[in-house]
Design a protein around this motif. Structure first.
Motif, mmCIF file in Angstrom:
data_model
loop_
_atom_site.group_PDB
_atom_site.id
_atom_site.type_symbol
_atom_site.label_atom_id
_atom_site.label_comp_id
_atom_site.label_asym_id
_atom_site.label_seq_id
_atom_site.Cartn_x
_atom_site.Cartn_y
_atom_site.Cartn_z
ATOM 1 N N PRO A 1 0.786 -1.242 0.000
ATOM 2 C CA PRO A 1 0.000 0.000 0.000
ATOM 3 C C PRO A 1 0.813 1.284 0.000
ATOM 4 O O PRO A 1 0.276 2.357 -0.294
ATOM 5 N N TYR A 2 2.107 1.192 0.316
ATOM 6 C CA TYR A 2 2.914 2.404 0.434
ATOM 7 C C TYR A 2 3.796 2.680 -0.778
ATOM 8 O O TYR A 2 3.960 3.826 -1.183
ATOM 9 N N VAL A 3 4.394 1.632 -1.329
ATOM 10 C CA VAL A 3 5.355 1.852 -2.417
ATOM 11 C C VAL A 3 5.281 0.749 -3.462
ATOM 12 O O VAL A 3 4.806 -0.360 -3.193
ATOM 13 N N LEU A 4 5.782 1.081 -4.634
ATOM 14 C CA LEU A 4 6.123 0.113 -5.662
ATOM 15 C C LEU A 4 7.630 0.207 -5.816
ATOM 16 O O LEU A 4 8.169 1.284 -6.084
ATOM 17 N N VAL A 5 8.314 -0.920 -5.633
ATOM 18 C CA VAL A 5 9.764 -0.867 -5.591
ATOM 19 C C VAL A 5 10.359 -2.157 -6.150
ATOM 20 O O VAL A 5 9.720 -3.218 -6.104
ATOM 21 N N PHE A 6 11.561 -2.040 -6.683
ATOM 22 C CA PHE A 6 12.340 -3.207 -7.047
ATOM 23 C C PHE A 6 13.382 -3.405 -5.946
ATOM 24 O O PHE A 6 14.047 -2.446 -5.547
ATOM 25 N N SER A 7 13.493 -4.636 -5.454
ATOM 26 C CA SER A 7 14.450 -4.861 -4.365
ATOM 27 C C SER A 7 15.830 -4.401 -4.818
ATOM 28 O O SER A 7 16.275 -4.715 -5.920
ATOM 29 N N PRO A 8 16.501 -3.620 -3.986
ATOM 30 C CA PRO A 8 17.736 -2.969 -4.427
ATOM 31 C C PRO A 8 18.934 -3.903 -4.517
ATOM 32 O O PRO A 8 18.953 -5.003 -3.966
ATOM 33 N N ASN A 9 19.905 -3.419 -5.239
ATOM 34 C CA ASN A 9 21.205 -4.070 -5.364
ATOM 35 C C ASN A 9 21.970 -3.841 -4.056
ATOM 36 O O ASN A 9 22.216 -2.696 -3.671
ATOM 37 N N ILE A 10 22.339 -4.913 -3.360
ATOM 38 C CA ILE A 10 23.085 -4.754 -2.099
ATOM 39 C C ILE A 10 24.513 -5.272 -2.218
ATOM 40 O O ILE A 10 25.146 -5.606 -1.225
ATOM 41 N N THR A 11 25.010 -5.341 -3.463
ATOM 42 C CA THR A 11 26.431 -5.619 -3.640
ATOM 43 C C THR A 11 27.188 -4.307 -3.427
ATOM 44 O O THR A 11 26.601 -3.226 -3.468
ATOM 45 N N PRO A 12 28.515 -4.368 -3.239
ATOM 46 C CA PRO A 12 29.268 -3.130 -2.972
ATOM 47 C C PRO A 12 29.599 -2.303 -4.213
ATOM 48 O O PRO A 12 30.598 -1.579 -4.220
ATOM 49 N N PRO B 1 14.698 0.860 -11.755
ATOM 50 C CA PRO B 1 13.898 2.089 -11.702
ATOM 51 C C PRO B 1 13.738 2.558 -10.259
ATOM 52 O O PRO B 1 13.701 1.746 -9.333
ATOM 53 N N PRO B 2 13.630 3.877 -10.054
ATOM 54 C CA PRO B 2 13.432 4.379 -8.693
ATOM 55 C C PRO B 2 12.086 3.933 -8.153
ATOM 56 O O PRO B 2 11.143 3.693 -8.912
ATOM 57 N N ARG B 3 11.979 3.843 -6.846
ATOM 58 C CA ARG B 3 10.723 3.411 -6.248
ATOM 59 C C ARG B 3 9.660 4.500 -6.379
ATOM 60 O O ARG B 3 9.974 5.689 -6.475
ATOM 61 N N GLN B 4 8.412 4.068 -6.397
ATOM 62 C CA GLN B 4 7.285 4.986 -6.491
ATOM 63 C C GLN B 4 6.534 4.971 -5.162
ATOM 64 O O GLN B 4 6.031 3.935 -4.749
ATOM 65 N N VAL B 5 6.498 6.111 -4.499
ATOM 66 C CA VAL B 5 5.818 6.222 -3.208
ATOM 67 C C VAL B 5 4.352 6.552 -3.449
ATOM 68 O O VAL B 5 4.025 7.544 -4.103
ATOM 69 N N LYS B 6 3.453 5.724 -2.925
ATOM 70 C CA LYS B 6 2.009 5.926 -3.096
ATOM 71 C C LYS B 6 1.435 6.802 -1.993
ATOM 72 O O LYS B 6 0.564 7.634 -2.224
ATOM 73 N N LYS B 7 1.893 6.577 -0.770
ATOM 74 C CA LYS B 7 1.453 7.381 0.360
ATOM 75 C C LYS B 7 2.536 7.346 1.411
ATOM 76 O O LYS B 7 3.402 6.464 1.384
#
Length: 274
Positions: free
Chosen positions: A62-73, A137-143
């Motif tokens: 309900p809050y965001v649409l996001v792609f899990s981020p890259n957590i490599t260095p 892609p950057p995350r999209q904040v819904k609320k």
């Protein structure tokens, strides 16, 4: 003797970090790798058939649409440009370096209780893996994402007994994240570990209720499941749990698995069939 002293002095002058830190680094990385394994290998950041920890899984709540981020260095697309504190604040408190609040799609509510020494070791391990350039892609904040008051984490982790079992379940394995109330809000502790059905999968009741939970499982049954994925009835774990075991949990020590099992057997049974 004089030559030995000069050799040590030369190391001190040219070393980028103190000798004590150099000596402790392998042990710290190994500790972080173990925490990473017991957590389940950060499965949301591991795409099928791709390099580990590069992210990319699409997540929407309900809050965001996001792609899990890259957590490599990787410095440009991963966490290579973040300080250790920024990495820890993100996974433990949901605070991004740019000031944005992570949604509960990331289980920081549970990781907030991870001990300082384990959090620091986990970062050391993440720094040690190969960097991979992989933008999303950057995350999209819904609320606006709610901000929760979280207790200060302990400096060190319990090392034995029921306290360690509870710590591993709550703050490393974050079991209630999948087996409790939905992650969009602070957990409803009346449903602690009692299971739920998500749109695409069933998360079973793992309280010791004999009818709807794991009350008929022995401590040995639970240990075997955590380390192999084999259930007491001979069937195998599926879905996300199978991935968590494959990607790390299989490497948990028999003693830690036993302490988790003892803790799970000790929680209040809840009758709930998802």
């Amino acid at each position: 003797m004089t030559g030995e002293i000069l050799f040590v002095l030369s190391l001190i002058l040219v070393s980028p970090v103190p000798l004590m830190a150099q000596g402790n680094a392998p042990a710290k990385v190994a500790r972080g790798q173990y925490i990473f394994a017991v957590e389940g290998g950060c499965g949301c950041h591991n795409p099928k058939g791709g390099p580990a920890n590069v992210g990319g899984a699409k997540r929407e709540n309900p809050y965001v649409l996001v792609f899990s981020p890259n957590i490599t260095p990787d410095v440009e697309t991963g966490i290579g440009g973040w300080s250790d504190k920024q990495v820890i604040d993100a996974f433990r408190f949901g605070k991004r370096p740019d000031g944005q609040q992570l949604s509960m799609g990331h289980p920081y509510y549970y990781f907030s209780g991870m001990a300082d020494e384990d959090a620091e070791a986990l970062v050391a391990y993440l720094r040690s893996i190969p960097a991979v350039k992989r933008p999303y892609p950057p995350r999209q904040v819904k609320k606006p994402v709610p901000v929760y008051d979280l207790p200060a984490p302990p400096a060190s982790a319990p090392t034995e007994g029921m306290e360690r079992g509870q710590y591993l379940v709550q703050h490393v394995g974050k079991c209630n994240y999948c087996h409790g109330s939905p992650y969009e809000s602070p957990p409803d502790m009346s449903k602690y570990l009692a299971g739920r059905r998500d749109p695409t999968r069933l998360n079973p009741n793992i309280t010791p209720d004999p009818e709807t939970g794991i009350g008929k499982w022995s401590v040995g049954d639970i240990v075997k499941f955590l380390r192999t994925g084999m259930r007491a009835d001979g069937s195998s774990a599926g879905s996300i749990m199978a991935n968590l075991i494959r990607d790390g949990l299989k490497d948990i020590t028999p003693e830690d698995a036993r302490l988790i099992a003892l803790y799970l057997k000790s929680v209040p049974p809840v009758k709930n069939q998802p």
